[in-house]
Scaffold this motif. Structure first.
Motif, PDB file in Angstrom:
ATOM      1  N   SER A 238     -23.818  41.008  -4.630  1.00  0.00           N
ATOM      2  CA  SER A 238     -23.701  42.152  -5.534  1.00  0.00           C
ATOM      3  C   SER A 238     -23.047  41.796  -6.857  1.00  0.00           C
ATOM      4  N   VAL A 239     -22.100  40.844  -6.848  1.00  0.00           N
ATOM      5  CA  VAL A 239     -21.370  40.545  -8.087  1.00  0.00           C
ATOM      6  C   VAL A 239     -21.873  39.288  -8.780  1.00  0.00           C
ATOM      7  N   GLU A 240     -22.875  38.627  -8.224  1.00  0.00           N
ATOM      8  CA  GLU A 240     -23.323  37.370  -8.834  1.00  0.00           C
ATOM      9  C   GLU A 240     -23.979  37.588 -10.188  1.00  0.00           C
ATOM     10  N   LEU A 241     -24.272  38.860 -10.546  1.00  0.00           N
ATOM     11  CA  LEU A 241     -24.861  39.137 -11.857  1.00  0.00           C
ATOM     12  C   LEU A 241     -23.802  39.424 -12.920  1.00  0.00           C
ATOM     13  N   LEU A 242     -22.517  39.286 -12.557  1.00  0.00           N
ATOM     14  CA  LEU A 242     -21.437  39.498 -13.531  1.00  0.00           C
ATOM     15  C   LEU A 242     -21.082  38.152 -14.149  1.00  0.00           C
ATOM     16  N   PRO A 243     -21.599  37.842 -15.326  1.00  0.00           N
ATOM     17  CA  PRO A 243     -21.527  36.471 -15.861  1.00  0.00           C
ATOM     18  C   PRO A 243     -20.141  36.020 -16.295  1.00  0.00           C
ATOM     19  N   LYS A 244     -19.196  36.968 -16.522  1.00  0.00           N
ATOM     20  CA  LYS A 244     -17.878  36.572 -17.035  1.00  0.00           C
ATOM     21  C   LYS A 244     -16.743  36.921 -16.087  1.00  0.00           C
ATOM     22  N   LEU A 245     -17.074  37.255 -14.846  1.00  0.00           N
ATOM     23  CA  LEU A 245     -16.047  37.655 -13.888  1.00  0.00           C
ATOM     24  C   LEU A 245     -15.077  36.504 -13.609  1.00  0.00           C
ATOM     25  N   GLN A 246     -13.782  36.764 -13.802  1.00  0.00           N
ATOM     26  CA  GLN A 246     -12.749  35.742 -13.591  1.00  0.00           C
ATOM     27  C   GLN A 246     -11.832  36.069 -12.419  1.00  0.00           C
ATOM     28  N   ARG A 247     -11.603  37.355 -12.170  1.00  0.00           N
ATOM     29  CA  ARG A 247     -10.689  37.777 -11.108  1.00  0.00           C
ATOM     30  C   ARG A 247     -11.377  38.801 -10.220  1.00  0.00           C
ATOM     31  N   LEU A 248     -11.310  38.575  -8.910  1.00  0.00           N
ATOM     32  CA  LEU A 248     -11.914  39.499  -7.952  1.00  0.00           C
ATOM     33  C   LEU A 248     -10.925  39.743  -6.824  1.00  0.00           C
ATOM     34  N   ASP A 249     -10.628  41.020  -6.565  1.00  0.00           N
ATOM     35  CA  ASP A 249      -9.697  41.414  -5.513  1.00  0.00           C
ATOM     36  C   ASP A 249     -10.457  42.189  -4.441  1.00  0.00           C
ATOM     37  N   LEU A 250     -10.601  41.583  -3.262  1.00  0.00           N
ATOM     38  CA  LEU A 250     -11.257  42.221  -2.122  1.00  0.00           C
ATOM     39  C   LEU A 250     -10.260  42.531  -1.013  1.00  0.00           C
ATOM     40  N   SER A 251      -8.992  42.480  -1.289  1.00  0.00           N
ATOM     41  CA  SER A 251      -7.975  42.647  -0.264  1.00  0.00           C
ATOM     42  C   SER A 251      -8.066  44.017   0.400  1.00  0.00           C
ATOM     43  N   HIS A 252      -7.584  44.072   1.633  1.00  0.00           N
ATOM     44  CA  HIS A 252      -7.551  45.314   2.411  1.00  0.00           C
ATOM     45  C   HIS A 252      -8.942  45.905   2.633  1.00  0.00           C
ATOM     46  N   ASN A 253      -9.920  45.036   2.863  1.00  0.00           N
ATOM     47  CA  ASN A 253     -11.226  45.413   3.398  1.00  0.00           C
ATOM     48  C   ASN A 253     -11.426  44.609   4.684  1.00  0.00           C
ATOM     49  N   GLU A 254     -12.094  45.168   5.666  1.00  0.00           N
ATOM     50  CA  GLU A 254     -12.321  44.449   6.929  1.00  0.00           C
ATOM     51  C   GLU A 254     -13.601  43.622   6.811  1.00  0.00           C
ATOM     52  N   LEU A 255     -13.477  42.437   6.245  1.00  0.00           N
ATOM     53  CA  LEU A 255     -14.646  41.612   5.956  1.00  0.00           C
ATOM     54  C   LEU A 255     -15.055  40.751   7.145  1.00  0.00           C
ATOM     55  N   MET A 256     -16.356  40.549   7.256  1.00  0.00           N
ATOM     56  CA  MET A 256     -16.919  39.631   8.232  1.00  0.00           C
ATOM     57  C   MET A 256     -17.395  38.391   7.504  1.00  0.00           C
ATOM     58  N   ALA A 257     -16.992  37.234   8.007  1.00  0.00           N
ATOM     59  CA  ALA A 257     -17.433  35.973   7.404  1.00  0.00           C
ATOM     60  C   ALA A 257     -18.844  35.676   7.889  1.00  0.00           C
ATOM     61  N   ASP A 258     -19.838  36.065   7.101  1.00  0.00           N
ATOM     62  CA  ASP A 258     -21.235  35.884   7.478  1.00  0.00           C
ATOM     63  C   ASP A 258     -21.595  34.403   7.543  1.00  0.00           C
ATOM     64  N   PRO A 259     -22.687  34.083   8.242  1.00  0.00           N
ATOM     65  CA  PRO A 259     -23.158  32.693   8.247  1.00  0.00           C
ATOM     66  C   PRO A 259     -23.375  32.188   6.818  1.00  0.00           C
ATOM     67  N   SER A 260     -23.186  30.917   6.616  1.00  0.00           N
ATOM     68  CA  SER A 260     -23.328  30.328   5.292  1.00  0.00           C
ATOM     69  C   SER A 260     -24.685  30.678   4.688  1.00  0.00           C
TER      70      SER A 260
END
Length: 437
Positions: A238-260
């Motif tokens: 979803s965020v790979e189209l943000l060309p200048k993104l430097q800081r991303l905070d995903l804390s306090h979400n229940e994330l699943m580490a998907d297969p590579s």
């Protein structure tokens, strides 16, 4: 009507009920707070003319929906232009959007750069046509704990505000039950550098339209903490189209580490916060050019990271039993490992760890063998163990030192290797004996 009364009406200050009905100015902080002022007590607002920050608390604008708001005369415009106020905070106010739409354009006569709404209710819909082509000096806009109509269907309103919104640099909409951000709205923010959407109800499916092609082209900082995100891979896509993104905070979400996957994070991404996300393994892929990675407060048992530009790594509050190798992170200067299950330093990397500027191992069940204690004491003496040293560094083993502060464990050669001291003495005495004979 005086300028003071006009400002009160425009900013939503009505009669209070049982509270202070006046303004209070803190000269030291240049901060003015106004409570539930009425037209009769509006004179105290004059105190705020010397403030750079003005906060308004309490009010209900419904009775002023039909109030005639005319264009300002030249003297009023000049007065507004002379004010030094740079930030306005509006809290606990009921705001009919139709009235807000009619008065917002008057901010163009001021120097206000920050506008914040806290615990407000936005009611109804507004006619924003008066804002077509209108510029405003406001560069930072925030909404916290506000109630309003869903953003879906508001595209026309944002189109009328586009002349102003495309110059906005900071936007925060927090704790406001946001579930989606339509693509057409996201594309309006052409200059936005910081976006905070924390503590909302965003789900994985909400992100694709929000960060569609052409959305937020200048965005550098994005906070999505405390939402309902689950898929690490979906966030990446979803965020790979943000060309200048430097800081991303995903804390306090229940994330699943998907297969590579083949998903690639923006190459510009440098600061990544994955703390408190329930991870039990390091997700892949990680952004390649990270300088700061925070994976604290998770369930990680092991970490194997190879990032050539990484400078700071936070792994405190996990389940690590060993210090991860840092050989593949040549730029690393900070490593936090507090509150894990680590007992000893890794053989072969003690010298590497000693070169770190900030190393943290507090509240681990440390082994206090001579070599371990000596290495930790050397790091502490050099100032590399930072906060927690020496009080939070205690021995778990051997039994004779259990509970001891690591800093107090004796590490002298005589104590740790008495043979190395006694043997030369014995040899010397023997030689002396021979010589005497």
């Amino acid at each position: 009507m005086s300028v003071a009364v006009l400002l009160l009406l425009w900013l939503g200050l009505l009669e209070g009920k049982g509270r202070r009905n006046r303004c209070y100015f803190n000269r030291t902080q240049e901060y003015c707070t106004c409570y539930n002022l009425s037209e009769e007590t509006a004179g105290s607002l004059i105190q705020c003319l010397a403030a750079t920050v003005v906060e308004f608390q309490g009010g209900d604008l419904k009775k002023y929906i039909a109030f005639p708001i005319r264009d300002l005369d030249s003297s009023t415009i000049e007065t507004l232009g002379s004010l030094i106020v740079q930030k306005i905070i509006i809290g606990n106010v009921l705001v009919p959007e139709i009235l807000l739409a009619r008065v917002l354009r008057f901010f163009s006569y001021t120097h206000v750069q920050e506008l914040a709404f806290e615990s407000c209710i936005f009611q109804g819909t507004g006619d924003w046509s008066d804002m077509d082509g209108q510029n405003l000096p406001i560069l930072s806009l925030s909404f916290h704990n506000v109630t309003s109509a869903p953003l879906t269907g508001q595209e026309q309103a944002f189109s009328s505000l586009s002349r102003w919104l495309q110059t906005l640099e900071e936007l925060a909409v927090t704790s406001s039950h946001v579930t989606t951000l339509p693509c057409a709205i996201s594309r309006v923010f052409r200059a936005l550098r910081s976006l905070d959407l924390a503590q909302n109800s965003l789900r994985d499916g909400s992100l694709t339209p929000a960060f569609c092609q052409g959305a937020f082209p200048q965005l550098q900082e994005l906070s999505l903490r405390h939402n309902n995100l689950r898929s690490y891979h979906n966030v990446c896509e979803s965020v790979e189209l943000l060309p200048k993104l430097q800081r991303l905070d995903l804390s306090h979400n229940e994330l699943m580490a998907d297969p590579s996957s083949s998903c690639q994070w923006p190459a510009s991404l440098q600061h990544f916060n994955l703390s408190n996300t329930g991870l039990d393994e390091v997700p892949t892929p990680l952004p390649l050019n990270l300088t700061v990675l925070d994976m604290s407060h998770n369930h990680l048992h092991a970490v194997d990271i190879s990032l050539s530009s990484l400078k700071k790594l936070f792994l405190n509050q996990n389940l690590l039993q060993a210090i991860p190798s840092i050989r593949n992170c040549p730029m690393l200067d900070t490593l936090h490992l507090d509150n894990n299950s680590i007992t000893e330093l890794p053989r072969g990397e003690v010298e590497l760890l000693g070169r770190l500027q900030d190393m943290a191992l507090a509240d681990n069940p440390l082994s206090c063998s001579c070599s371990e204690a000596r290495a930790l004491q050397a790091m502490g003496a050099a100032g590399h163990l930072g906060q927690g040293w020496p009080g939070d560094y205690r021995c778990q083993s051997p039994a004779e030192y259990q509970g001891w502060p690591v800093a107090q464990v004796p590490v002298s050669v005589l104590h740790c290797d008495p043979a190395a001291v006694v043997a030369p003495i014995c040899v010397t005495l023997a030689l002396l004996g021979l010589a005497g004979a």
